[in-house]
Write a protein that holds these residues in place. Structure first.
Motif, PDB file in Angstrom:
ATOM      1  N   PHE A   1       3.281   2.253  -6.365  1.00  0.00           N
ATOM      2  CA  PHE A   1       4.737   2.163  -6.504  1.00  0.00           C
ATOM      3  C   PHE A   1       5.379   0.867  -7.253  1.00  0.00           C
ATOM      4  O   PHE A   1       5.877   0.822  -8.265  1.00  0.00           O
ATOM      5  CB  PHE A   1       5.523   2.187  -5.247  1.00  0.00           C
ATOM      6  CG  PHE A   1       5.507   3.554  -4.848  1.00  0.00           C
ATOM      7  CD1 PHE A   1       6.249   4.724  -5.259  1.00  0.00           C
ATOM      8  CD2 PHE A   1       4.881   4.004  -3.521  1.00  0.00           C
ATOM      9  CE1 PHE A   1       6.305   6.011  -5.008  1.00  0.00           C
ATOM     10  CE2 PHE A   1       4.941   5.220  -3.075  1.00  0.00           C
ATOM     11  CZ  PHE A   1       5.888   6.248  -3.993  1.00  0.00           C
ATOM     12  N   ARG A   2       4.408  -0.350  -7.178  1.00  0.00           N
ATOM     13  CA  ARG A   2       4.693  -1.513  -7.729  1.00  0.00           C
ATOM     14  C   ARG A   2       4.545  -1.221  -9.269  1.00  0.00           C
ATOM     15  O   ARG A   2       5.355  -2.283 -10.087  1.00  0.00           O
ATOM     16  CB  ARG A   2       4.082  -2.822  -7.302  1.00  0.00           C
ATOM     17  CG  ARG A   2       4.631  -3.223  -6.048  1.00  0.00           C
ATOM     18  CD  ARG A   2       3.578  -4.510  -5.525  1.00  0.00           C
ATOM     19  NE  ARG A   2       4.179  -5.074  -4.128  1.00  0.00           N
ATOM     20  CZ  ARG A   2       3.711  -5.014  -3.005  1.00  0.00           C
ATOM     21  NH1 ARG A   2       2.389  -4.264  -2.982  1.00  0.00           N
ATOM     22  NH2 ARG A   2       4.268  -5.260  -2.029  1.00  0.00           N
ATOM     23  N   THR A   3       3.964  -0.413  -9.584  1.00  0.00           N
ATOM     24  CA  THR A   3       3.580  -0.442 -11.104  1.00  0.00           C
ATOM     25  C   THR A   3       4.284   0.537 -11.979  1.00  0.00           C
ATOM     26  O   THR A   3       4.302   0.772 -13.010  1.00  0.00           O
ATOM     27  CB  THR A   3       2.053   0.186 -11.387  1.00  0.00           C
ATOM     28  OG1 THR A   3       1.867   1.382 -11.101  1.00  0.00           O
ATOM     29  CG2 THR A   3       1.065  -0.957 -10.790  1.00  0.00           C
TER      30      THR A   3
ATOM     31  N   MET B   1       2.388  -9.923  -1.086  1.00  0.00           N
ATOM     32  CA  MET B   1       3.620  -9.868  -1.684  1.00  0.00           C
ATOM     33  C   MET B   1       4.440  -9.154  -0.634  1.00  0.00           C
ATOM     34  O   MET B   1       4.037  -8.150  -0.163  1.00  0.00           O
ATOM     35  CB  MET B   1       3.665  -9.336  -2.980  1.00  0.00           C
ATOM     36  CG  MET B   1       5.429  -9.235  -3.403  1.00  0.00           C
ATOM     37  SD  MET B   1       5.593  -8.263  -4.898  1.00  0.00           S
ATOM     38  CE  MET B   1       5.612  -9.657  -6.123  1.00  0.00           C
ATOM     39  N   ASN B   2       5.832  -9.626  -0.348  1.00  0.00           N
ATOM     40  CA  ASN B   2       6.462  -8.802   0.694  1.00  0.00           C
ATOM     41  C   ASN B   2       7.055  -7.819  -0.036  1.00  0.00           C
ATOM     42  O   ASN B   2       7.799  -8.100  -1.075  1.00  0.00           O
ATOM     43  CB  ASN B   2       7.457 -10.069   1.175  1.00  0.00           C
ATOM     44  CG  ASN B   2       8.576  -9.195   2.338  1.00  0.00           C
ATOM     45  OD1 ASN B   2       8.674  -8.215   2.394  1.00  0.00           O
ATOM     46  ND2 ASN B   2       9.226 -10.116   2.824  1.00  0.00           N
ATOM     47  N   PRO B   3       7.053  -6.781   0.520  1.00  0.00           N
ATOM     48  CA  PRO B   3       7.877  -5.617  -0.205  1.00  0.00           C
ATOM     49  C   PRO B   3       9.302  -5.733  -0.469  1.00  0.00           C
ATOM     50  O   PRO B   3       9.877  -5.187  -1.483  1.00  0.00           O
ATOM     51  CB  PRO B   3       7.654  -4.290   0.824  1.00  0.00           C
ATOM     52  CG  PRO B   3       6.549  -4.469   1.576  1.00  0.00           C
ATOM     53  CD  PRO B   3       6.510  -6.185   1.630  1.00  0.00           C
ATOM     54  N   ALA B   4      10.106  -6.815   0.220  1.00  0.00           N
ATOM     55  CA  ALA B   4      11.467  -6.945   0.027  1.00  0.00           C
ATOM     56  C   ALA B   4      11.498  -7.824  -1.268  1.00  0.00           C
ATOM     57  O   ALA B   4      12.633  -7.859  -1.908  1.00  0.00           O
ATOM     58  CB  ALA B   4      11.990  -7.479   1.298  1.00  0.00           C
ATOM     59  N   ASP B   5      10.502  -8.544  -1.662  1.00  0.00           N
ATOM     60  CA  ASP B   5      10.542  -9.263  -2.716  1.00  0.00           C
ATOM     61  C   ASP B   5      10.265  -8.561  -4.127  1.00  0.00           C
ATOM     62  O   ASP B   5      10.386  -9.082  -5.285  1.00  0.00           O
ATOM     63  CB  ASP B   5       9.505 -10.471  -2.634  1.00  0.00           C
ATOM     64  CG  ASP B   5       9.888 -11.373  -1.721  1.00  0.00           C
ATOM     65  OD1 ASP B   5      11.009 -11.329  -1.246  1.00  0.00           O
ATOM     66  OD2 ASP B   5       8.764 -11.981  -1.042  1.00  0.00           O
ATOM     67  N   ASP B   6      10.191  -7.181  -4.058  1.00  0.00           N
ATOM     68  CA  ASP B   6       9.624  -6.285  -5.241  1.00  0.00           C
ATOM     69  C   ASP B   6      11.036  -5.395  -5.497  1.00  0.00           C
ATOM     70  O   ASP B   6      11.511  -4.678  -4.510  1.00  0.00           O
ATOM     71  CB  ASP B   6       8.758  -5.372  -4.869  1.00  0.00           C
ATOM     72  CG  ASP B   6       8.131  -4.834  -6.326  1.00  0.00           C
ATOM     73  OD1 ASP B   6       8.816  -4.016  -6.628  1.00  0.00           O
ATOM     74  OD2 ASP B   6       7.127  -5.151  -6.714  1.00  0.00           O
ATOM     75  N   PRO B   7      11.355  -5.597  -6.879  1.00  0.00           N
ATOM     76  CA  PRO B   7      12.734  -4.823  -7.152  1.00  0.00           C
ATOM     77  C   PRO B   7      12.538  -3.194  -6.889  1.00  0.00           C
ATOM     78  O   PRO B   7      13.451  -2.613  -6.543  1.00  0.00           O
ATOM     79  CB  PRO B   7      13.083  -5.229  -8.541  1.00  0.00           C
ATOM     80  CG  PRO B   7      11.902  -5.871  -9.035  1.00  0.00           C
ATOM     81  CD  PRO B   7      11.214  -6.436  -7.744  1.00  0.00           C
ATOM     82  N   VAL B   8      11.287  -2.742  -7.254  1.00  0.00           N
ATOM     83  CA  VAL B   8      11.020  -1.309  -7.121  1.00  0.00           C
ATOM     84  C   VAL B   8      10.807  -1.121  -5.864  1.00  0.00           C
ATOM     85  O   VAL B   8      11.783   0.148  -5.426  1.00  0.00           O
ATOM     86  CB  VAL B   8       9.664  -0.972  -8.109  1.00  0.00           C
ATOM     87  CG1 VAL B   8       9.254   0.226  -7.718  1.00  0.00           C
ATOM     88  CG2 VAL B   8       9.809  -1.281  -9.613  1.00  0.00           C
ATOM     89  N   LEU B   9      10.464  -1.467  -5.108  1.00  0.00           N
ATOM     90  CA  LEU B   9      10.235  -1.417  -3.666  1.00  0.00           C
ATOM     91  C   LEU B   9      11.534  -1.371  -3.016  1.00  0.00           C
ATOM     92  O   LEU B   9      11.854  -0.412  -2.164  1.00  0.00           O
ATOM     93  CB  LEU B   9       8.992  -2.028  -2.914  1.00  0.00           C
ATOM     94  CG  LEU B   9       7.763  -1.827  -3.378  1.00  0.00           C
ATOM     95  CD1 LEU B   9       6.849  -2.768  -2.600  1.00  0.00           C
ATOM     96  CD2 LEU B   9       7.391  -0.483  -3.452  1.00  0.00           C
ATOM     97  N   THR B  10      12.372  -2.231  -3.397  1.00  0.00           N
ATOM     98  CA  THR B  10      13.644  -2.568  -2.783  1.00  0.00           C
ATOM     99  C   THR B  10      14.482  -1.371  -3.327  1.00  0.00           C
ATOM    100  O   THR B  10      15.323  -0.734  -2.233  1.00  0.00           O
ATOM    101  CB  THR B  10      14.451  -3.975  -3.199  1.00  0.00           C
ATOM    102  OG1 THR B  10      13.516  -4.937  -2.755  1.00  0.00           O
ATOM    103  CG2 THR B  10      15.834  -3.963  -2.685  1.00  0.00           C
ATOM    104  N   ALA B  11      14.253  -0.875  -4.269  1.00  0.00           N
ATOM    105  CA  ALA B  11      15.305   0.279  -4.887  1.00  0.00           C
ATOM    106  C   ALA B  11      14.934   1.513  -4.119  1.00  0.00           C
ATOM    107  O   ALA B  11      15.633   2.484  -3.854  1.00  0.00           O
ATOM    108  CB  ALA B  11      15.064   0.386  -6.427  1.00  0.00           C
TER     109      ALA B  11
END
Length: 67
Positions: free
Chosen positions: A30-32, A1-11
């Motif tokens: 962090f994704r959890t 998964m691309n980090p930019a596709d994850d709302p937590v990582l984006t924030a």
């Protein structure tokens, strides 16, 4: 998964966390994060930024999670 596709990582990235430098294992942790955990990290980062000079050297602490 691309980090930019994850709302937590984006924030986290938007708040200044060096997400691109995190290991796959760190990204997995962090994704959890739940909403309250994310809010706490973002609040801590904002508060630390308020008391630090605008430009500072960064030191890796806890695998780059906080600096």
């Amino acid at each position: 998964m691309n980090p930019a596709d994850d709302p937590v990582l984006t924030a986290l990235a938007a708040a200044g966390f060096p997400v691109a430098t995190f290991t796959d294992e760190q990204l997995g942790v962090f994704r959890t994060l739940g909403a309250e955990e994310l809010a706490l990290l973002l609040d801590l980062m904002a508060r630390l930024d308020e008391v630090e000079p605008e430009v500072q050297a960064h030191t890796t602490v806890a695998g780059g999670a906080l600096f």
